[in-house]
Design an enzyme around this catalytic site. Sequence first.
Site, PDB file in Angstrom:
ATOM      1  N   LYS A   1       0.867  -1.184   0.000  1.00  0.00           N
ATOM      2  CA  LYS A   1       0.000   0.000   0.000  1.00  0.00           C
ATOM      3  C   LYS A   1       0.898   1.226   0.000  1.00  0.00           C
ATOM      4  CE  LYS A   1      -4.092   1.901   0.629  1.00  0.00           C
ATOM      5  NZ  LYS A   1      -3.735   2.697  -0.570  1.00  0.00           N
TER       6      LYS A   1
ATOM      7  N   LYS B   1       5.491   2.168  -3.193  1.00  0.00           N
ATOM      8  CA  LYS B   1       5.370   3.518  -3.759  1.00  0.00           C
ATOM      9  C   LYS B   1       5.572   3.400  -5.256  1.00  0.00           C
ATOM     10  CE  LYS B   1       4.681   7.757  -2.399  1.00  0.00           C
ATOM     11  NZ  LYS B   1       3.913   8.269  -1.253  1.00  0.00           N
TER      12      LYS B   1
ATOM     13  N   GLY C   1      -2.949   8.313  -4.076  1.00  0.00           N
ATOM     14  CA  GLY C   1      -2.331   9.522  -4.642  1.00  0.00           C
ATOM     15  C   GLY C   1      -1.085   9.961  -3.901  1.00  0.00           C
ATOM     16  N   ASP C   2      -0.411  10.924  -4.444  1.00  0.00           N
ATOM     17  CA  ASP C   2       0.732  11.599  -3.800  1.00  0.00           C
ATOM     18  C   ASP C   2       0.939  12.886  -4.607  1.00  0.00           C
ATOM     19  OD1 ASP C   2       3.002  11.215  -1.725  1.00  0.00           O
ATOM     20  OD2 ASP C   2       4.140  11.711  -3.513  1.00  0.00           O
TER      21      ASP C   2
ATOM     22  N   ASN D   1      -2.445  19.205  -1.285  1.00  0.00           N
ATOM     23  CA  ASN D   1      -3.402  18.462  -0.480  1.00  0.00           C
ATOM     24  C   ASN D   1      -3.045  18.494   1.008  1.00  0.00           C
ATOM     25  OD1 ASN D   1      -3.898  15.520   0.764  1.00  0.00           O
ATOM     26  ND2 ASN D   1      -5.639  16.146  -0.453  1.00  0.00           N
TER      27      ASN D   1
ATOM     28  N   SER E   1      -6.767   5.673   3.961  1.00  0.00           N
ATOM     29  CA  SER E   1      -6.761   4.795   2.781  1.00  0.00           C
ATOM     30  C   SER E   1      -7.031   3.358   3.204  1.00  0.00           C
ATOM     31  CB  SER E   1      -5.407   4.855   2.070  1.00  0.00           C
ATOM     32  OG  SER E   1      -5.396   5.874   1.109  1.00  0.00           O
TER      33      SER E   1
HETATM   34  P1  NDP Z   1       0.467  18.106  -3.905  1.00  0.00           P
HETATM   35  O1  NDP Z   1       0.938  17.802  -5.268  1.00  0.00           O
HETATM   36  O2  NDP Z   1      -0.976  18.226  -3.626  1.00  0.00           O
HETATM   37  O3  NDP Z   1       1.163  19.459  -3.373  1.00  0.00           O
HETATM   38  C1  NDP Z   1       2.537  19.610  -3.295  1.00  0.00           C
HETATM   39  C2  NDP Z   1       2.848  21.039  -2.883  1.00  0.00           C
HETATM   40  O4  NDP Z   1       4.253  21.173  -2.674  1.00  0.00           O
HETATM   41  C3  NDP Z   1       2.481  22.069  -3.938  1.00  0.00           C
HETATM   42  O5  NDP Z   1       2.164  23.274  -3.302  1.00  0.00           O
HETATM   43  C4  NDP Z   1       3.770  22.184  -4.744  1.00  0.00           C
HETATM   44  O6  NDP Z   1       3.910  23.424  -5.423  1.00  0.00           O
HETATM   45  C5  NDP Z   1       4.799  22.061  -3.632  1.00  0.00           C
HETATM   46  N1  NDP Z   1       6.054  21.502  -4.147  1.00  0.00           N
HETATM   47  C6  NDP Z   1       6.215  20.316  -4.797  1.00  0.00           C
HETATM   48  N2  NDP Z   1       7.502  20.146  -5.141  1.00  0.00           N
HETATM   49  C7  NDP Z   1       8.148  21.251  -4.702  1.00  0.00           C
HETATM   50  C8  NDP Z   1       9.491  21.661  -4.749  1.00  0.00           C
HETATM   51  N3  NDP Z   1      10.428  20.912  -5.319  1.00  0.00           N
HETATM   52  N4  NDP Z   1       9.809  22.858  -4.177  1.00  0.00           N
HETATM   53  C9  NDP Z   1       8.867  23.637  -3.597  1.00  0.00           C
HETATM   54  N5  NDP Z   1       7.566  23.288  -3.529  1.00  0.00           N
HETATM   55  C10 NDP Z   1       7.223  22.109  -4.062  1.00  0.00           C
HETATM   56  O7  NDP Z   1       1.132  16.978  -2.974  1.00  0.00           O
HETATM   57  P2  NDP Z   1       0.689  16.484  -1.540  1.00  0.00           P
HETATM   58  O8  NDP Z   1       0.238  17.639  -0.728  1.00  0.00           O
HETATM   59  O9  NDP Z   1      -0.176  15.307  -1.702  1.00  0.00           O
HETATM   60  O10 NDP Z   1       2.077  15.933  -0.953  1.00  0.00           O
HETATM   61  C11 NDP Z   1       3.017  16.785  -0.306  1.00  0.00           C
HETATM   62  C12 NDP Z   1       3.983  15.932   0.500  1.00  0.00           C
HETATM   63  O11 NDP Z   1       3.249  15.147   1.454  1.00  0.00           O
HETATM   64  C13 NDP Z   1       4.816  14.938  -0.305  1.00  0.00           C
HETATM   65  O12 NDP Z   1       6.059  14.776   0.328  1.00  0.00           O
HETATM   66  C14 NDP Z   1       4.015  13.651  -0.162  1.00  0.00           C
HETATM   67  O13 NDP Z   1       4.814  12.506  -0.360  1.00  0.00           O
HETATM   68  C15 NDP Z   1       3.561  13.772   1.281  1.00  0.00           C
HETATM   69  N6  NDP Z   1       2.414  12.957   1.630  1.00  0.00           N
HETATM   70  C16 NDP Z   1       1.216  13.100   0.983  1.00  0.00           C
HETATM   71  C17 NDP Z   1       0.132  12.341   1.354  1.00  0.00           C
HETATM   72  C18 NDP Z   1      -1.215  12.561   0.782  1.00  0.00           C
HETATM   73  O14 NDP Z   1      -2.176  12.002   1.332  1.00  0.00           O
HETATM   74  N7  NDP Z   1      -1.383  13.365  -0.257  1.00  0.00           N
HETATM   75  C19 NDP Z   1       0.263  11.275   2.383  1.00  0.00           C
HETATM   76  C20 NDP Z   1       1.541  11.276   3.063  1.00  0.00           C
HETATM   77  C21 NDP Z   1       2.566  12.056   2.644  1.00  0.00           C
HETATM   78  P3  NDP Z   1       3.357  23.593  -6.949  1.00  0.00           P
HETATM   79  O15 NDP Z   1       1.892  23.845  -6.811  1.00  0.00           O
HETATM   80  O16 NDP Z   1       4.144  24.726  -7.482  1.00  0.00           O
HETATM   81  O17 NDP Z   1       3.656  22.292  -7.641  1.00  0.00           O
END
Ligand code: NDP
Length: 459
Positions: free
Chosen positions: A100, A136, A175-176, A250, A391
Site C-alpha cells: 500500500k 510507492k 495519490g501523492d 493536499n 486509505s
Molecule cells: P500536492 O501535489 O498536492 O502538493 C505539493 C505542494 O508542494 C504544492 O504546493 C507544490 O507546489 C509544492 N512543491 C512540490 N515540489 C516542490 C518543490 N520541489 N519545491 C517547492 N515546492 C514544491 O502533494 P501532496 O500535498 O499530496 O504531498 C506533499 C507531500 O506530502 C509529499 O512529500 C508527499 O509525499 C507527502 N504525503 C502526501 C500524502 C497525501 O495524502 N497526499 C500522504 C503522506 C505524505 P506547486 O503547486 O508549485 O507544484
Amino acid sequence: MAKQSYTRRDAARAVEAFMQRLVQRNPGEPEFHQAVRDVAASVAPHILANEELRSARILERMTEPERIVIFRVPWETDDGEVRTNRGWRVQFNGALGAYKGGLRFHPTVNQSVLKFLGFEQTLKNALTGLPMGGAKGGADFDPKGRSDREVMRFCQSFMIELRRHIGEDTDVPAGDIGVGDREIGYLFGMLRRIENRFTGAITGKGEAYSGSPLRAEATGYGCVLFAEMMLTESGDGLRGKRIAISGSGNVALFAAEKATELGATVVTMSDSDGFVHDPDGFDRDKIERVKDLKQRRRGRIEEHAKKHRKATFTRGESPWSAAVECDVALPCATQNELSGAHAKRMIKAGVRAVVEGANMPCEHDAIEAFRAGRVLVGPAKAANAGGVAVSGLERAQNASHTLWDRDTVERRLEEIMRHIHDQCVRDGRGREKHVDYVRGANLAGFKLVAAAMLAQGIV
Ligand code: NDP
C-alpha cells in the site's frame, strides 16, 4: 539468548559498515541512502542487543525491495505529438499485508526517490496498526500545464501496464504529489474498464464512487492532530501558536484548515515559485480561497498576496530559507526542503516544534540541529500517516461493500494518530522526560515489521 553488551561506539560503527554496503549495492540513490541511514541509526542498538535479529539479517532484508517494476508509458499530446515517460512501482515490503502506498507524478521522480518513499511507507504503515505492507510508485511525468485530456491519456496508458501488478489483495495504490482527485479518477476508470470489476484496488477515490469520507483531509488533519498530541505531551498545546506551513497542495491545505480550527494562526503557505507571508493569518475564508486557487483553478500562490494588503510574496524562497518567525513549523511540500542551515536560523527565530507533513522534508543535518536545539521533531512516518490510515479504512469499507459516515472515519483517524503517538513515546522517551519522536517512530515501526518478517521465515 543472553544480551551482549555493546557501546554507543559499537552501534555507530555497525551503522557505518552497514551503510557502506548499502551504498555500494545501491549507487546513485542519495534519497534512499538518507532514509535508510536515519532508521539504521535509531535501530542499531536494538539489533546489536538481539541475536535473533542479527542472525536473520533483518535490516539487510528490510532495505531490499521485494520487487521493482519499471515500464514505458507512451502517450499523445493534444497536438498529436508522441511522448514517452517512465513508470515505476516499488513493492517494498509485504510482510504486514498487501502493498500500500501512493503514486507520484513529478519530473523529479526516479528510482532513488521511490525507494526512499517505499521504505518509509513500510514503517509508516506498520505504525498505523492496520494490515498494510509498504510500496510507492509513479512516473517522471509532469501534469502541470497539461490539459485534462492529456492527463487522462497519460493516466490511461500508465494504468494499462500498472494493472498487471496491483489488486485489492496484492497492491493498492493511492495519490501523492501530482496525483490528486482528477488523476485517481482517470486511473480508476481505466482499471475498472480493463478488469470489468469494481474493486478497492485504488484508494483516494471520490466519495461519488466509493471513496471514503475524509480521505482528502486525512494527511493534513492527522499531521496537526499529531502536532497537538506532541505539544500536549510536553505540557503545551497548539492554541494561540503561530504556524508556518510550506506547500499549498493536499497536505498543506488541510493542515492549515485543522490548525486554524484548533485555534492556531497559520502565517505562511508556499508553492514551487515562492512563499506568501500573511501576518494576519490564513483564516477559514482565506484557506477556502487558496483551495480554489490551487486545486480548482490550478493557479499560483503569488495571487493570494496580490489580493491581501498585508500579505507578501517572496519569489524563490521558502518559509524555512527566510526563517519566518513561528512557534511550530509544518513542512508539507516535498523532500529535503529544509536544510541544516535553515534549521539553525529557525531555532534562533524561536521555533519550538517541527512536524513533517511531507515525506522527509528535513535534511539529515536539519534533524540533528533541531535535536541539538531541543526542538521537538515529529517525523513524517508518524506525523503524516493519517493519509494512508484513512486509505486503509477506505479499503476496509470497499471490501465490506459499505460506506462509513464522516464522524466514524474522523474518530478512527484520531484513534490511529493517538496509537502512533503513544508508540513513539514508548520507544522514544529517553532517561529525561524529553521524547525523541524520530527514534521512537523508527524503532516502533521497525519492531513491528521485523516481528512479521521473523515469523514468516527467510522469504
Ligand atoms: P500536492 O501535489 O498536492 O502538493 C505539493 C505542494 O508542494 C504544492 O504546493 C507544490 O507546489 C509544492 N512543491 C512540490 N515540489 C516542490 C518543490 N520541489 N519545491 C517547492 N515546492 C514544491 O502533494 P501532496 O500535498 O499530496 O504531498 C506533499 C507531500 O506530502 C509529499 O512529500 C508527499 O509525499 C507527502 N504525503 C502526501 C500524502 C497525501 O495524502 N497526499 C500522504 C503522506 C505524505 P506547486 O503547486 O508549485 O507544484
